[in-house]
Write a protein that holds these residues in place. Structure first.
Motif, PDB file in Angstrom:
ATOM      1  N   PRO A  53      48.921  10.377 -16.781  1.00  0.00           N
ATOM      2  CA  PRO A  53      50.234  10.299 -17.086  1.00  0.00           C
ATOM      3  C   PRO A  53      50.662   9.090 -18.128  1.00  0.00           C
ATOM      4  O   PRO A  53      51.742   9.411 -19.101  1.00  0.00           O
ATOM      5  CB  PRO A  53      50.724   9.953 -15.615  1.00  0.00           C
ATOM      6  CG  PRO A  53      49.784  10.237 -14.582  1.00  0.00           C
ATOM      7  CD  PRO A  53      48.461  10.099 -15.400  1.00  0.00           C
ATOM      8  N   GLU A  54      50.234   7.897 -18.090  1.00  0.00           N
ATOM      9  CA  GLU A  54      50.346   6.918 -19.191  1.00  0.00           C
ATOM     10  C   GLU A  54      50.421   7.408 -20.461  1.00  0.00           C
ATOM     11  O   GLU A  54      51.030   6.805 -21.556  1.00  0.00           O
ATOM     12  CB  GLU A  54      49.902   5.574 -18.916  1.00  0.00           C
ATOM     13  CG  GLU A  54      48.612   5.698 -18.986  1.00  0.00           C
ATOM     14  CD  GLU A  54      47.574   5.834 -17.121  1.00  0.00           C
ATOM     15  OE1 GLU A  54      46.587   5.672 -17.038  1.00  0.00           O
ATOM     16  OE2 GLU A  54      48.142   6.359 -16.527  1.00  0.00           O
TER      17      GLU A  54
ATOM     18  N   TYR B  32      41.032   8.344 -15.005  1.00  0.00           N
ATOM     19  CA  TYR B  32      41.881   9.637 -14.852  1.00  0.00           C
ATOM     20  C   TYR B  32      41.079  10.752 -15.440  1.00  0.00           C
ATOM     21  O   TYR B  32      40.827  11.723 -14.702  1.00  0.00           O
ATOM     22  CB  TYR B  32      43.263   9.497 -15.063  1.00  0.00           C
ATOM     23  CG  TYR B  32      44.075  10.695 -14.952  1.00  0.00           C
ATOM     24  CD1 TYR B  32      44.764  10.624 -13.688  1.00  0.00           C
ATOM     25  CD2 TYR B  32      43.940  11.884 -15.724  1.00  0.00           C
ATOM     26  CE1 TYR B  32      45.376  11.892 -13.491  1.00  0.00           C
ATOM     27  CE2 TYR B  32      44.684  12.941 -15.278  1.00  0.00           C
ATOM     28  CZ  TYR B  32      45.462  12.971 -14.182  1.00  0.00           C
ATOM     29  OH  TYR B  32      46.117  14.061 -13.662  1.00  0.00           O
ATOM     30  N   SER B  33      40.729  10.484 -16.624  1.00  0.00           N
ATOM     31  CA  SER B  33      39.994  11.578 -17.550  1.00  0.00           C
ATOM     32  C   SER B  33      38.680  11.778 -16.977  1.00  0.00           C
ATOM     33  O   SER B  33      38.400  13.152 -16.807  1.00  0.00           O
ATOM     34  CB  SER B  33      39.898  10.953 -18.963  1.00  0.00           C
ATOM     35  OG  SER B  33      41.373  11.076 -19.494  1.00  0.00           O
TER      36      SER B  33
ATOM     37  N   LEU C 286      48.394   9.620  -9.769  1.00  0.00           N
ATOM     38  CA  LEU C 286      49.217   9.554 -10.823  1.00  0.00           C
ATOM     39  C   LEU C 286      49.832   7.946 -10.971  1.00  0.00           C
ATOM     40  O   LEU C 286      50.070   7.756 -12.202  1.00  0.00           O
ATOM     41  CB  LEU C 286      50.585  10.350 -10.483  1.00  0.00           C
ATOM     42  CG  LEU C 286      50.286  11.745 -10.323  1.00  0.00           C
ATOM     43  CD1 LEU C 286      51.693  12.592  -9.956  1.00  0.00           C
ATOM     44  CD2 LEU C 286      49.910  12.427 -11.868  1.00  0.00           C
ATOM     45  N   ASN C 287      49.669   7.205 -10.143  1.00  0.00           N
ATOM     46  CA  ASN C 287      49.973   5.744 -10.291  1.00  0.00           C
ATOM     47  C   ASN C 287      48.879   5.174 -10.716  1.00  0.00           C
ATOM     48  O   ASN C 287      47.784   4.972 -10.092  1.00  0.00           O
ATOM     49  CB  ASN C 287      50.462   5.184  -9.071  1.00  0.00           C
ATOM     50  CG  ASN C 287      50.810   3.883  -9.070  1.00  0.00           C
ATOM     51  OD1 ASN C 287      50.718   3.072  -9.971  1.00  0.00           O
ATOM     52  ND2 ASN C 287      51.740   3.273  -8.127  1.00  0.00           N
TER      53      ASN C 287
ATOM     54  N   HIS D 222      41.075   3.411  -9.552  1.00  0.00           N
ATOM     55  CA  HIS D 222      39.837   2.306  -9.736  1.00  0.00           C
ATOM     56  C   HIS D 222      40.300   1.621 -11.113  1.00  0.00           C
ATOM     57  O   HIS D 222      40.697   2.510 -12.119  1.00  0.00           O
ATOM     58  CB  HIS D 222      38.380   2.722  -9.646  1.00  0.00           C
ATOM     59  CG  HIS D 222      38.054   2.918  -8.163  1.00  0.00           C
ATOM     60  ND1 HIS D 222      38.008   2.017  -7.217  1.00  0.00           N
ATOM     61  CD2 HIS D 222      37.547   4.012  -7.644  1.00  0.00           C
ATOM     62  CE1 HIS D 222      37.619   2.561  -6.065  1.00  0.00           C
ATOM     63  NE2 HIS D 222      37.008   3.751  -6.696  1.00  0.00           N
ATOM     64  N   LYS D 223      40.088   0.430 -11.192  1.00  0.00           N
ATOM     65  CA  LYS D 223      40.232  -0.223 -12.724  1.00  0.00           C
ATOM     66  C   LYS D 223      39.440   0.092 -13.609  1.00  0.00           C
ATOM     67  O   LYS D 223      39.440   0.089 -14.773  1.00  0.00           O
ATOM     68  CB  LYS D 223      40.396  -1.673 -12.519  1.00  0.00           C
ATOM     69  CG  LYS D 223      41.756  -2.097 -11.464  1.00  0.00           C
ATOM     70  CD  LYS D 223      43.034  -1.543 -12.188  1.00  0.00           C
ATOM     71  CE  LYS D 223      43.980  -1.826 -11.092  1.00  0.00           C
ATOM     72  NZ  LYS D 223      44.910  -0.445 -10.657  1.00  0.00           N
TER      73      LYS D 223
END
Length: 119
Positions: free
Chosen positions: A9-10, A25-26, A77-78, A83-84
Motif C-alpha cells: 500500500p505504501e 509485502y511483495s 496492509l499496515n 516483518h521488517k
C-alpha cells in the motif's frame, strides 16, 4: 513503478516511507500467487474491501497453518505489522518445511476450488 497485486500500500502514496518491509509485502504476494495460481487483491482495493483474510482462510487444509500465517503477515496492509526484513519470514518458512518436509502441495485444481469455489 509497481505491479498491481504485488505492490504494498505504501507504494500507492507519494511520500510514504519505503524499506525492506515494502519488499516483504511483495515477496508475500509472490508466495500467495504460487499458492492460489493468481495474484492477490490489489492493496489499494484491500483498503476499501479486504477479501484476503477470507481467501487465506480457504487455504486451511491445503497448506500448513505456518505457511498461511507467514503469508498473512507479509501481506498486512499496515507496514508496522509486517516483518521488517524478509529474513524473519524466511526463518518461519524454513521451520515450516523442516518440521514437515514431505508435505504435498495441492494441485492447481484444488487451489482454484479453495479460492473460487469451483475448479
Amino acid at each position: 513503478m509497481y505491479t498491481p497485486g504485488f505492490a504494498a500500500p505504501e507504494l500507492y502514496k507519494r511520500d510514504a516511507e519505503l524499506g525492506p518491509w515494502t519488499d516483504v509485502y511483495s515477496i508475500g504476494a509472490c508466495i500467495y500467487a504460487c499458492m492460489s495460481g493468481m495474484p492477490p487483491q490489489e492493496s489499494d482495493q484491500r483498503l476499501k474491501d479486504d477479501k484476503m483474510p477470507q481467501i487465506l482462510r480457504s487455504f486451511r487444509g491445503l497448506y500448513s497453518s505456518q505457511l498461511i500465517s507467514m503469508v498473512e503477515r507479509c501481506l498486512r496492509l499496515n507496514s508496522l505489522e509486517r516483518h521488517k526484513r524478509f529474513m524473519q519470514s524466511k526463518r518461519n518458512l524454513s521451520t515450516t518445511f523442516q518440521t514437515n518436509p514431505s508435505s504435498r502441495f495441492p494441485s492447481v485444481r484444488a487451489r482454484a476450488f479453495a479460492t473460487h469455489g469451483s475448479a
